[in-house]
Design a protein around this motif. Structure first.
Motif, mmCIF file in Angstrom:
data_model
loop_
_atom_site.group_PDB
_atom_site.id
_atom_site.type_symbol
_atom_site.label_atom_id
_atom_site.label_comp_id
_atom_site.label_asym_id
_atom_site.label_seq_id
_atom_site.Cartn_x
_atom_site.Cartn_y
_atom_site.Cartn_z
ATOM 1 N N LEU A 88 0.772 -1.337 0.044
ATOM 2 C CA LEU A 88 -0.086 -0.139 0.151
ATOM 3 C C LEU A 88 0.790 1.301 0.128
ATOM 4 N N PRO A 89 0.626 2.103 -0.961
ATOM 5 C CA PRO A 89 1.511 3.215 -0.975
ATOM 6 C C PRO A 89 1.781 4.367 -0.041
ATOM 7 N N GLU A 90 2.774 4.844 0.277
ATOM 8 C CA GLU A 90 3.122 6.011 1.175
ATOM 9 C C GLU A 90 2.871 7.094 0.565
ATOM 10 N N ALA A 91 2.618 7.187 -0.577
ATOM 11 C CA ALA A 91 2.253 8.410 -1.425
ATOM 12 C C ALA A 91 1.596 8.086 -2.859
ATOM 13 N N ILE A 92 0.537 8.845 -2.997
ATOM 14 C CA ILE A 92 -0.207 8.449 -4.411
ATOM 15 C C ILE A 92 0.475 9.034 -5.563
ATOM 16 N N GLY A 93 0.925 7.968 -6.449
ATOM 17 C CA GLY A 93 1.543 8.446 -7.769
ATOM 18 C C GLY A 93 2.738 7.447 -7.820
ATOM 19 N N ASP A 94 3.976 7.977 -8.354
ATOM 20 C CA ASP A 94 4.960 7.040 -8.877
ATOM 21 C C ASP A 94 6.298 7.077 -7.904
ATOM 22 N N ALA A 95 5.854 7.538 -6.622
ATOM 23 C CA ALA A 95 6.984 7.474 -5.913
ATOM 24 C C ALA A 95 7.664 6.222 -5.563
ATOM 25 N N GLY A 96 6.970 5.223 -5.717
ATOM 26 C CA GLY A 96 7.864 4.033 -5.371
ATOM 27 C C GLY A 96 7.911 3.419 -3.865
ATOM 28 N N ARG A 97 7.277 4.006 -3.039
ATOM 29 C CA ARG A 97 7.281 3.793 -1.614
ATOM 30 C C ARG A 97 6.339 2.806 -1.273
ATOM 31 N N ASN A 98 6.314 1.805 -1.762
ATOM 32 C CA ASN A 98 5.508 0.424 -1.507
ATOM 33 C C ASN A 98 6.256 -0.701 -1.112
ATOM 34 N N TRP A 99 6.072 -1.108 0.190
ATOM 35 C CA TRP A 99 6.692 -2.116 0.772
ATOM 36 C C TRP A 99 5.911 -3.221 1.200
ATOM 37 N N ASP A 100 6.459 -4.239 1.623
ATOM 38 C CA ASP A 100 5.913 -5.520 2.373
ATOM 39 C C ASP A 100 6.179 -5.518 3.847
ATOM 40 N N TYR A 101 5.074 -5.498 4.675
ATOM 41 C CA TYR A 101 5.225 -5.412 6.013
ATOM 42 C C TYR A 101 4.858 -6.531 6.700
ATOM 43 N N ARG A 102 4.515 -7.571 5.940
ATOM 44 C CA ARG A 102 4.327 -8.953 6.489
ATOM 45 C C ARG A 102 5.388 -9.399 7.443
ATOM 46 N N PHE A 103 6.028 -9.145 8.077
ATOM 47 C CA PHE A 103 7.443 -9.662 8.578
ATOM 48 C C PHE A 103 7.446 -9.183 10.006
#
Length: 748
Positions: free
Chosen positions: A386-401
């Motif tokens: 789920l993005p940390e900014a709407i757009g193409d910033a790429g700040r999207n990470w997997d937090y299932r750890f």
């Protein structure tokens, strides 16, 4: 018979409530329009329109079965929603529980969808084990309402095709289960569902005539999660199993019409994702009628595993008796009551009774949902990308750890609330990690939920991302980062565990002593910091402070418990030298503030708000107060605060290895409130400010009290959701601001 909310024929795009709610965001709901259910093994996100848009199965880090949240067309979903758009929806948790109720209201009827995953009742004689089922109950409590059901799974992150079999269920004629008066006495089920008064009325029910079986193809992937040497991780992270959907229908005798049960049928339907067929159903319920839908892994999967392991026919029979019982209305209602009693019994142990009681209890319940029961590890969030900014910033990470940092803070939060069993379970997990340290004697910053070290990052290019915010990532490339702050956070939690929960054993002390030795040797290295920047390593101030905390707490344990420590003098000298170093190299005397790092001498970082929280300095220390007041300035005046919300740093002017902006960081906002309370002994007005910030932050929580990682300029949630870190910070801020209020005789 009462009139119904109009719904005739097949639903069209502009007729249904769900489509109307998603229209503004091009087919997506806002992140804050979801509630969460779970069973301490996995979780599901339920939208206010009645759609489950995210669920990994059967574990938190298993491949997704539904992920419409990350691709509206291919992701898959399980929706139960009113057929007509002229309907209002409300969502809440049933009291003191993680059972979610979504209510739909229109002029002619009121319907309720109740979602839960089973938890066994404490001390139950008949249901001691957990039934790994997703259960969705639908009922009408006034008038009449028509619902549309859509179940379109998309297995293996929507990478794998599947087949659908609609099997005829034998002996599906209507049956009348017996209801005994003693079952109804003192029943929490009766107290919650007063409109379903089975103690006084006969009930009639029948099992569904169809069973939908979804069988995914067997596909192996050469990269990404699951390609690991850890057998337990490999099994969970590649678990793509056949699932089935069953249902049971019931009504109260003397209800609408002739008291007969409604007709519900499942029909095969194609899905735009082209991965395989799903099922749909349109059914109408009147007052007093209800349906339970149950989605589960087919029992054949467990049977096959037993036989592969050499299990006997008796073992298979026992497994089927345990996990494949006959489906009935009474059985599912018992599972619901079990679940309600489990959560009620758990939250009763909470010892917080302060100003923000309801919010603290909800945060505690969410943190418990994020706990992986087999090991006690805490997942940072149930979602990925789920993005940390709407757009193409790429700040999207997997937090299932499980991050060492997040889990340590969670242990602190549970102990503050008197929930010590969870702290003890996590200490056992920490002990295991300490026994399996890295070759250099340190720890990883994060682990899988089973203590594994491998979580290869992979982009899923076939998924478009939430609101087309790519990339969608699984796994996490930050696993091998050096982040020295984790040792301070862990040692602080261990120190508090020894103080408030249970004394450390000698073996635990030996592990802790080795970590302090590691910090004394490595504290002077640059690292990637708490924010896991993907740029250059720096000597981050927060990391240095937490290294000081790690050594300080080690020394305190030596003094309080007289534990053996041959290097005590070395520890003391290192701690004191590090303190002087931070005050010398992290302080900018021209700007009068603590800086982000020794290298970034003009950059502000909200992480330094934690200084008085970990007793590195007093909240009234002039250097800290000046830094805090600068942080409270708006960004265009050199600060980090906008509308009482705090950015972690200025992402535009800071090189963190990523592009674009981000929202305010909810954790930092709660840290500011707590820091203000620590500084209020010198200025009582700061305590009032702390209360205002907490009250306003609670206002930004969603309709059921959940928080994501960040909040954007318009007040919308950003980032993975719900996020453990934010709920931990809420609990800590509420606890400590409450304590400041009680200790101050002159409340503002």
């Amino acid at each position: 018979m009462s009139g119904n909310c109009p719904a005739t024929g097949a639903p069209t795009r502009n007729q249904r409530l769900s489509d109307g709610m998603r229209e503004m965001l091009d087919g997506y709901l806002s992140i804050d329009q979801y509630g969460l259910i779970g069973n301490l093994h996995t979780a599901a996100m339920v939208g206010m329109d009645g759609s489950i848009d995210f669920m990994c199965w059967p574990e938190f880090d298993s491949p997704s079965v539904f992920c419409r949240l990350l691709d509206k067309d291919k992701g898959g979903h399980f929706a139960i929603t009113p057929a007509h758009a002229s309907t209002t929806s409300k969502q809440q948790y049933l009291p003191f529980s993680n059972v979610l109720s979504t209510k739909f209201l229109c002029e002619d009827g009121v319907g309720v969808v109740t979602d839960f995953m089973h938890r066994p009742r404490p001390h139950s004689r008949s249901h001691r084990h957990m039934m790994p089922w997703l259960v969705r109950g639908v009922e009408v409590i006034r008038g009449e309402m028509t619902f549309d059901l859509e179940c379109f799974p998309a297995f293996d992150y929507a990478r794998t095709t599947h087949t659908l079999d609609l099997n005829r269920v034998e002996d599906a004629e209507r049956a009348r289960p017996q209801w005994h008066a003693d079952d109804a006495q003192n029943s929490i089920f009766q107290s919650v569902f007063l409109h379903w008064d089975q103690a006084e009325q006969n009930t009639e029910s029948y099992n569904g005539t169809e069973r939908a079986v979804f069988t995914p193809a067997v596909v192996q992937h050469s990269e990404g999660l699951g390609n690991t040497s850890n057998a337990a991780d490999r099994e969970a992270q590649t678990a793509v199993h056949a699932m089935d959907l069953r249902y049971v229908v019931g009504c109260m005798g003397g209800g609408a019409g002739d008291g007969a049960c409604p007709l519900v049928r499942l029909t095969a339907a194609d899905h735009g994702g082209k991965l395989g067929q799903g099922v749909t159903s349109r059914f109408t319920l009147c007052e007093g009628q209800r349906v339970f839908f149950v989605l589960r892994t087919v029992p054949d999967v467990g049977v096959a595993a037993l036989r592969a392991g050499g299990g006997s026919s008796n073992d298979v029979a026992a497994y089927l008796a345990k996990y494949d019982p006959a489906l009935s209305m009474k059985y599912v209602e018992t599972l619901l009551e079990d679940t309600l009693l489990y959560w009620l019994g758990w939250i009763r142990s909470c010892t917080y009774f302060g100003r923000w009681l309801e919010n603290v209890e909800r945060s505690a319940l969410i943190l418990k949902l994020l706990t992986y029961e087999p090991t006690g590890a805490v997942v940072a969030a149930v979602t990925f990308s789920l993005p940390e900014a709407i757009g193409d910033a790429g700040r999207n990470w997997d937090y299932r750890f499980t991050w060492v940092r997040d889990s340590a803070f969670t242990m602190y939060a549970f102990m503050r609330l008197g929930l010590n069993k969870e702290a003890k379970k996590y200490m056992e997990f920490v002990g295991r990690l300490c026994r399996e340290k890295n070759p250099d004697g340190g720890l990883q910053i994060m682990y899988t939920l089973r203590g594994g070290r491998e979580m290869a990052e992979l982009e899923l290019r076939h998924l478009s991302g939430y609101r087309n915010c790519a990339p969608v990532r699984i796994g996490n490339g930050a696993a091998d980062h050096l982040q020295l702050d984790i040792y301070g956070e862990l040692l602080d939690a261990v120190y508090l565990y020894n103080k408030f929960s249970q004394p450390l054993s000698y073996d635990e002390w030996v592990n802790i002593r080795a970590l302090v030795d590691y910090v004394c040797t490595n504290y002077n290295q640059p690292d990637m910091g708490i924010w896991e920047v993907r740029g250059q390593r720096q000597n981050f101030t927060y990391s240095k402070v937490q290294c000081w905390v790690a050594i300080d707490r080690g020394l305190r344990l030596v003094d309080k418990r007289d534990f053996p420590c041959h290097d005590k003098e070395r520890w003391r000298q290192t701690r004191d030298a590090l303190y002087e170093e931070i005050m010398d190299r992290a302080w900018n005397s021209d700007l009068e503030m603590f800086t982000q790092s020794y290298e970034s001498t003009d950059t502000l970082d909200a992480a330094v708000l934690a200084m008085p929280l970990v007793f590195f300095c007093a909240g009234t220390d002039p250097r800290f107060v000046k830094t805090m007041r600068r942080i409270m300035l708006p960004p265009h005046h050199g600060g980090l605060t906008a509308n009482n919300l705090v950015f972690r740093y200025n992402a535009v002017h800071t090189d963190d290895g990523l592009n674009g902006e981000e929202g305010t960081f909810s954790l930092c906002t709660f840290w500011l409130a707590e820091a203000l309370s620590r500084a209020s002994t010198a200025d009582i007005t700061l305590l009032y400010k702390a209360q205002v910030i907490i009250d306003e932050m609670i206002m930004y929580g969603n309709h059921v009290g959940l928080f994501s990682e960040e909040i954007d300029k318009s007040g919308k949630h950003l980032g993975n959701f719900p996020q453990a870190f934010t709920h931990i910070a809420l609990i800590s801020a509420a606890f400590n601001v409450d304590r400041a209020l009680k200790s101050n005789k002159h409340r503002p």
